[in-house]
Design a protein around this motif. Structure first.
Motif, PDB file in Angstrom:
ATOM      1  N   GLY A 126       0.778  -1.306   0.027  1.00 49.76           N
ATOM      2  CA  GLY A 126      -0.183  -0.211  -0.143  1.00 49.76           C
ATOM      3  C   GLY A 126       0.850   1.381  -0.157  1.00 49.76           C
ATOM      4  O   GLY A 126       2.042   1.294  -0.514  1.00 49.76           O
ATOM      5  N   PRO A 127       0.154   2.195   0.452  1.00 52.92           N
ATOM      6  CA  PRO A 127       1.045   3.591   0.405  1.00 52.92           C
ATOM      7  C   PRO A 127       2.162   3.554   1.087  1.00 52.92           C
ATOM      8  O   PRO A 127       3.126   4.455   0.443  1.00 52.92           O
ATOM      9  N   LEU A 128       2.378   2.974   1.918  1.00 49.54           N
ATOM     10  CA  LEU A 128       3.581   2.942   2.800  1.00 49.54           C
ATOM     11  C   LEU A 128       4.896   2.241   2.087  1.00 49.54           C
ATOM     12  O   LEU A 128       5.860   2.320   2.530  1.00 49.54           O
ATOM     13  N   PHE A 181       7.725   5.023   1.076  1.00 50.30           N
ATOM     14  CA  PHE A 181       7.462   5.836   2.304  1.00 50.30           C
ATOM     15  C   PHE A 181       8.116   5.548   3.669  1.00 50.30           C
ATOM     16  O   PHE A 181       8.658   6.310   4.312  1.00 50.30           O
ATOM     17  N   ALA A 182       8.055   4.150   3.768  1.00 50.59           N
ATOM     18  CA  ALA A 182       8.189   3.790   5.246  1.00 50.59           C
ATOM     19  C   ALA A 182       9.588   3.759   5.271  1.00 50.59           C
ATOM     20  O   ALA A 182      10.201   3.961   6.564  1.00 50.59           O
ATOM     21  N   THR A 183      10.491   3.427   4.396  1.00 49.46           N
ATOM     22  CA  THR A 183      11.903   3.475   4.277  1.00 49.46           C
ATOM     23  C   THR A 183      12.465   4.878   4.412  1.00 49.46           C
ATOM     24  O   THR A 183      13.433   5.176   5.115  1.00 49.46           O
ATOM     25  N   ARG A 184      11.753   5.845   3.796  1.00 49.41           N
ATOM     26  CA  ARG A 184      12.094   7.162   3.757  1.00 49.41           C
ATOM     27  C   ARG A 184      11.706   7.959   5.020  1.00 49.41           C
ATOM     28  O   ARG A 184      12.679   8.626   5.663  1.00 49.41           O
ATOM     29  N   ILE A 185      10.658   7.704   5.483  1.00 47.79           N
ATOM     30  CA  ILE A 185      10.076   8.484   6.533  1.00 47.79           C
ATOM     31  C   ILE A 185      10.702   7.725   8.003  1.00 47.79           C
ATOM     32  O   ILE A 185      11.065   8.558   8.947  1.00 47.79           O
ATOM     33  N   TYR A 201       9.761  16.103   6.358  1.00 48.36           N
ATOM     34  CA  TYR A 201       9.073  14.892   7.084  1.00 48.36           C
ATOM     35  C   TYR A 201       7.669  15.376   6.951  1.00 48.36           C
ATOM     36  O   TYR A 201       6.627  14.403   6.621  1.00 48.36           O
ATOM     37  N   ALA A 202       7.109  16.720   7.218  1.00 49.97           N
ATOM     38  CA  ALA A 202       5.728  17.054   7.148  1.00 49.97           C
ATOM     39  C   ALA A 202       5.303  16.933   5.969  1.00 49.97           C
ATOM     40  O   ALA A 202       4.135  16.600   5.737  1.00 49.97           O
ATOM     41  N   SER A 203       6.200  17.319   4.818  1.00 47.27           N
ATOM     42  CA  SER A 203       5.481  17.163   3.277  1.00 47.27           C
ATOM     43  C   SER A 203       5.413  15.678   3.018  1.00 47.27           C
ATOM     44  O   SER A 203       4.487  15.437   2.269  1.00 47.27           O
ATOM     45  N   ASP A 204       6.090  14.847   3.269  1.00 46.62           N
ATOM     46  CA  ASP A 204       6.066  13.401   3.015  1.00 46.62           C
ATOM     47  C   ASP A 204       4.768  12.975   3.632  1.00 46.62           C
ATOM     48  O   ASP A 204       4.056  12.014   3.005  1.00 46.62           O
ATOM     49  N   LEU A 205       4.589  13.183   4.927  1.00 47.75           N
ATOM     50  CA  LEU A 205       3.425  12.651   5.574  1.00 47.75           C
ATOM     51  C   LEU A 205       2.120  13.288   4.957  1.00 47.75           C
ATOM     52  O   LEU A 205       0.958  12.369   4.902  1.00 47.75           O
ATOM     53  N   VAL A 250      -0.821  10.586   3.622  1.00 49.16           N
ATOM     54  CA  VAL A 250      -2.141  10.842   3.723  1.00 49.16           C
ATOM     55  C   VAL A 250      -2.965  10.737   2.497  1.00 49.16           C
ATOM     56  O   VAL A 250      -3.874  10.106   2.477  1.00 49.16           O
ATOM     57  N   ALA A 251      -2.796  11.636   1.651  1.00 51.53           N
ATOM     58  CA  ALA A 251      -3.525  11.841   0.403  1.00 51.53           C
ATOM     59  C   ALA A 251      -3.748  10.305  -0.303  1.00 51.53           C
ATOM     60  O   ALA A 251      -4.717  10.070  -0.987  1.00 51.53           O
ATOM     61  N   ARG A 252      -2.722   9.465  -0.007  1.00 53.13           N
ATOM     62  CA  ARG A 252      -2.580   8.284  -0.665  1.00 53.13           C
ATOM     63  C   ARG A 252      -3.387   7.097  -0.076  1.00 53.13           C
ATOM     64  O   ARG A 252      -3.755   6.097  -0.771  1.00 53.13           O
ATOM     65  N   TRP A 253      -4.111   7.518   0.915  1.00 53.69           N
ATOM     66  CA  TRP A 253      -5.003   6.590   1.658  1.00 53.69           C
ATOM     67  C   TRP A 253      -6.552   7.153   1.147  1.00 53.69           C
ATOM     68  O   TRP A 253      -7.363   6.375   1.801  1.00 53.69           O
ATOM     69  N   ASP A 254      -6.498   8.223   0.688  1.00 50.92           N
ATOM     70  CA  ASP A 254      -8.089   8.689   0.219  1.00 50.92           C
ATOM     71  C   ASP A 254      -8.925   7.815  -0.238  1.00 50.92           C
ATOM     72  O   ASP A 254      -8.461   7.369  -1.465  1.00 50.92           O
ATOM     73  N   PRO A 255     -10.156   7.706   0.143  1.00 49.55           N
ATOM     74  CA  PRO A 255     -10.966   6.625  -0.403  1.00 49.55           C
ATOM     75  C   PRO A 255     -11.207   7.118  -1.832  1.00 49.55           C
ATOM     76  O   PRO A 255     -11.714   6.120  -2.639  1.00 49.55           O
ATOM     77  N   GLU A 256     -11.735   8.204  -2.037  1.00 44.74           N
ATOM     78  CA  GLU A 256     -12.149   8.607  -3.297  1.00 44.74           C
ATOM     79  C   GLU A 256     -11.176   9.010  -4.371  1.00 44.74           C
ATOM     80  O   GLU A 256     -11.534   8.733  -5.503  1.00 44.74           O
TER      81      GLU A 256
END
Length: 377
Positions: free
Chosen positions: A110-112, A123-127, A223-227, A231-237
């Motif tokens: 998924g997104p991470l 993302f998980a590796t970078r963050i 860090y804030a920008s990556d998160l 979050v947008a990558r989890w958007d259901p729509e």
């Protein structure tokens, strides 16, 4: 790439299951034979929906704390005082706790687990790559001129720092939460105000404190920008992952997500085993890395109509992880499983049984998925 192949393979299998049962139909108005089109997607199971909701909620909380951390860093750099340093370090602790909750939802293709276009790392590796070598990021008492802070040939830009990330070893962390920790706390939690205060230097000398400040400000922003992107990558729509998940049959959705949770538990067990091999006791830092993902799993279990056994198991692990860092044998609660004497072994046992615990036939969340799985077999 391997994760993309996994989810693509599951989607292909789902398509094959549907195609195999499709039959051509004839029009009553002419002799043209029309083949029925298989459905392009399946409904998300209740468990899948809850998983996506919890993932987005926890990662949104991580984003909020990341933004607060970025603001705290700005305040620290504007007025480098002891109070501001302490409050920024405390905000880092809050940011880590929220990130660890978010990290539970990794290993699910998924997104991470997938990078942005053009980025070399998921993302998980970078963050959240951990542990971070303090000497790779900054100076240490033993090596006062080590680290990227003392390497003027490495420009402090996003692209340059990503090139240095995991360059030759898994602990060579140049970006993300744990590189931020090194800059804020220093080696052995010894950061001083002088190390963050620019000093008069000769033209040919490196202004190490200023470079440290620049590095800190950049990582807080990244860090804030990556998160925010995460979050947008989890958007259901709007995001693609929920749609990709819906391309899988209910049993395939179940297997993918439960396997991701299982792998995250094994990560925690691996960290505990590494501590034991090194002869180290669990510090408060390690306790948080252990307990916070388990707390997120408990929330997912309690709000998904899963079996009571899973909730009880997670609560028992949390109880033991919060006990004094004595011998695991001495602190094992009576309710804990008997498959292992150490906390790491108990977590490994839970990981092995997670599919059964979340796939109990009496569980209304997974029963329909198991029934369909049986029909397809």
């Amino acid at each position: 790439m391997k994760r993309f192949l996994v989810i693509a393979g599951l989607a292909l299998a789902a398509g094959c299951d549907q195609t195999a049962t499709s039959e051509p139909t004839a029009s009553t108005h002419d002799s043209t034979t029309v083949e029925a089109s298989p459905p392009s997607s399946f409904p998300l199971t209740p468990f899948s929906q809850r998983y996506l909701q919890q993932a987005r909620r926890h990662c949104a909380s991580a984003l909020f704390e990341a933004q607060q951390l970025e603001l705290a860093i700005h305040s620290l750099l504007a007025a480098t005082t002891g109070d501001n340093l302490k409050s920024t370090q405390q905000q880092w602790e809050k940011a880590q706790a929220r990130w660890l909750q978010c990290s539970l939802f990794s290993h699910s293709d998924g997104p991470l687990d997938t990078p942005e276009a053009g980025d070399p790392f998921a993302f998980a590796t970078r963050i959240g790559n951990w542990p971070a070598s303090a000497g790779y990021v900054d100076s240490t008492p033993e090596y006062p001129h080590s680290g990227l802070v003392n390497s003027p040939d490495v420009s402090l830009t996003r692209s340059s720092l990503l090139q240095q990330h995991l360059l030759t070893a898994p602990n060579e962390t140049s970006v993300g939460l744990y590189a931020l920790e090194v800059l804020l706390f220093g080696a052995n939690a010894s950061r001083t105000l002088e190390e963050l205060t620019p000093q008069p230097v000769q033209p040919e000398q490196l202004d190490t404190p200023q470079r440290r400040r620049d590095y800190l400000a950049l990582l807080g922003q990244l860090y804030a920008s990556d998160l925010k992107t995460l979050v947008a990558r989890w958007d259901p729509e709007l995001a693609s992952y929920p749609k990709q998940l819906a391309e899988l049959s209910p049993p395939q959705q179940q297997r993918l997500l439960i396997n991701g949770l299982r792998l995250r538990l094994l990560d925690i067990a691996e960290e505990l085993n590494a501590l034991e091999e090194e002869g180290e006791e669990r510090s408060s830092h390690h306790e948080q890395r252990l307990s916070v993902p388990l707390q997120a799993l408990l929330v997912l279990a309690e709000n998904s109509d899963t079996s009571a056994a899973l909730t009880q198991r997670v609560k028992a692990l949390l109880e033991e992880s919060a006990s004094p860092a004595q011998s695991d044998k001495d602190t094992q609660p009576e309710a804990a499983p008997s498959t292992g004497s150490t906390l790491a072994e108990q977590i490994e046992s839970l990981a092995r049984e997670l599919n059964e615990l979340l796939g109990n036939p009496s569980n209304t969340v997974t029963a329909s998925a198991q029934q369909l799985d049986g029909q397809q077999q």
